[in-house]
Design an enzyme around this catalytic site. Sequence first.
Site, PDB file in Angstrom:
ATOM      1  N   CYS A  82       0.886  -1.154   0.000  1.00 14.58           N
ATOM      2  CA  CYS A  82       0.000   0.000   0.000  1.00 14.58           C
ATOM      3  C   CYS A  82       0.929   1.211   0.000  1.00 14.58           C
ATOM      4  CB  CYS A  82      -0.967  -0.032   1.175  1.00 14.58           C
ATOM      5  SG  CYS A  82      -0.187  -0.347   2.771  1.00 14.58           S
ATOM      6  N   THR A  83       0.563   2.297   0.659  1.00 12.04           N
ATOM      7  CA  THR A  83       1.464   3.452   0.672  1.00 12.04           C
ATOM      8  C   THR A  83       2.715   3.175   1.490  1.00 12.04           C
ATOM      9  OG1 THR A  83      -0.457   4.911   0.465  1.00 12.04           O
ATOM     10  CG2 THR A  83       1.623   5.917   1.124  1.00 12.04           C
ATOM     11  N   HIS A  84       2.542   2.653   2.704  1.00  9.08           N
ATOM     12  CA  HIS A  84       3.668   2.343   3.582  1.00  9.08           C
ATOM     13  C   HIS A  84       3.955   0.849   3.666  1.00  9.08           C
ATOM     14  CE1 HIS A  84       2.154   6.250   5.611  1.00  9.08           C
ATOM     15  NE2 HIS A  84       3.132   6.549   4.765  1.00  9.08           N
ATOM     16  N   GLY A  85       3.145   0.034   3.019  1.00  6.87           N
ATOM     17  CA  GLY A  85       3.346  -1.414   3.072  1.00  6.87           C
ATOM     18  C   GLY A  85       3.121  -1.981   4.453  1.00  6.87           C
ATOM     19  N   LEU A  86       2.158  -1.430   5.185  1.00  2.73           N
ATOM     20  CA  LEU A  86       2.021  -1.820   6.583  1.00  2.73           C
ATOM     21  C   LEU A  86       0.575  -2.148   6.963  1.00  2.73           C
ATOM     22  CD1 LEU A  86       3.551  -2.191   9.230  1.00  2.73           C
ATOM     23  CD2 LEU A  86       3.134   0.225   9.731  1.00  2.73           C
ATOM     24  N   ASN A  87      -0.324  -1.188   6.941  1.00  3.73           N
ATOM     25  CA  ASN A  87      -1.670  -1.389   7.493  1.00  3.73           C
ATOM     26  C   ASN A  87      -2.586  -2.155   6.549  1.00  3.73           C
ATOM     27  OD1 ASN A  87      -1.424   0.041  10.119  1.00  3.73           O
ATOM     28  ND2 ASN A  87      -0.991   1.796   8.810  1.00  3.73           N
ATOM     29  N   ARG A  88      -2.899  -1.584   5.384  1.00  2.00           N
ATOM     30  CA  ARG A  88      -3.728  -2.311   4.428  1.00  2.00           C
ATOM     31  C   ARG A  88      -3.045  -3.586   3.966  1.00  2.00           C
ATOM     32  NH1 ARG A  88      -4.771   2.730   0.529  1.00  2.00           N
ATOM     33  NH2 ARG A  88      -2.899   3.423   1.645  1.00  2.00           N
TER      34      ARG A  88
END
Length: 307
Positions: free
Chosen positions: A130-136
Amino acid sequence: MAFKKKRGIPDRWTDYQALGKRIPGTRFIAFKVPLQQSLIRLLPAFEAFGPSELLHLLEEDKQELGLIIDLTFTTRYYKPQDLPPSVQYLKIYTAGHEVPSDSVILNFKRAVRAFLRENDGNEKLIGVHCTHGLNRTGYLVCRYLIDVDGMDPGKAIELFNRCRGHSIERENYLQDLRCGPKRSNQGMEDPEQEPVQGKANLWRARSPQTCPPRPPHQTPRLWAPSSPLLPVLPPGPLFPMPTTELLRFEPHWRRGPPLQPYSPFPYPVLPRYSWSGPSGPFPPVPLDEPQRHRTTGRAKHRQRKRH
């Protein structure tokens, strides 16, 4: 209030590690969104992370990427055309800050199952970001491990956090993974969206090509220094003879490492020519000769009138 389009580097993008580790027992590997060259130019060199840097880091770990699942809700960070043909790309628009819907979860499962079915005989990885590769990213990867592989929710979350190098931050994601119901896997074997093949050749170093010989009456385009001379045709009464060397040409769209520095001019440089007449070629015009402009009689009259 008018909508203002976001530009530039994503918020807090530099705070997160670029690439995580492969999750043991799976094909998943998580990373933050790679950026195209127009955005990388805004960063210092040590912070650069684009499609080429992503593949280079995987090659150092002797890993091969086969599919990228993009969960961002925009297309401004990079394009599928920035990826090489060996990598497939699939876009699943996923809104941030809220738990993904059942349709998004099912599309993610379909994409993973279709790739595993087609690549059963190799070890190509599935990159998810995702944007940071963390939450989604963490939510959908853990949701797959819980619903499809039957893994315990706490173990799935701990395994993802350890391999990513950061912990999932959204409390609503963690609450849904730990206490929420399992999502149905019905229809998971029927892929709904086909991935796109990459088209870029950025990772193949190509040797510079020599410009083919041109007739002397045609104007060459862009020159680079230090190249052997091409055969010179005999002078004729009306044929212009180039007074500069025909040099090696490297098109700007080739991304391989150049063997020679490019021309310092950002625009096509046309060499000077001299015309061969009956008494031989005239000397070339110096480049630093000032240009003399004619002044009309009316302009001279105005100048005299001012003084």
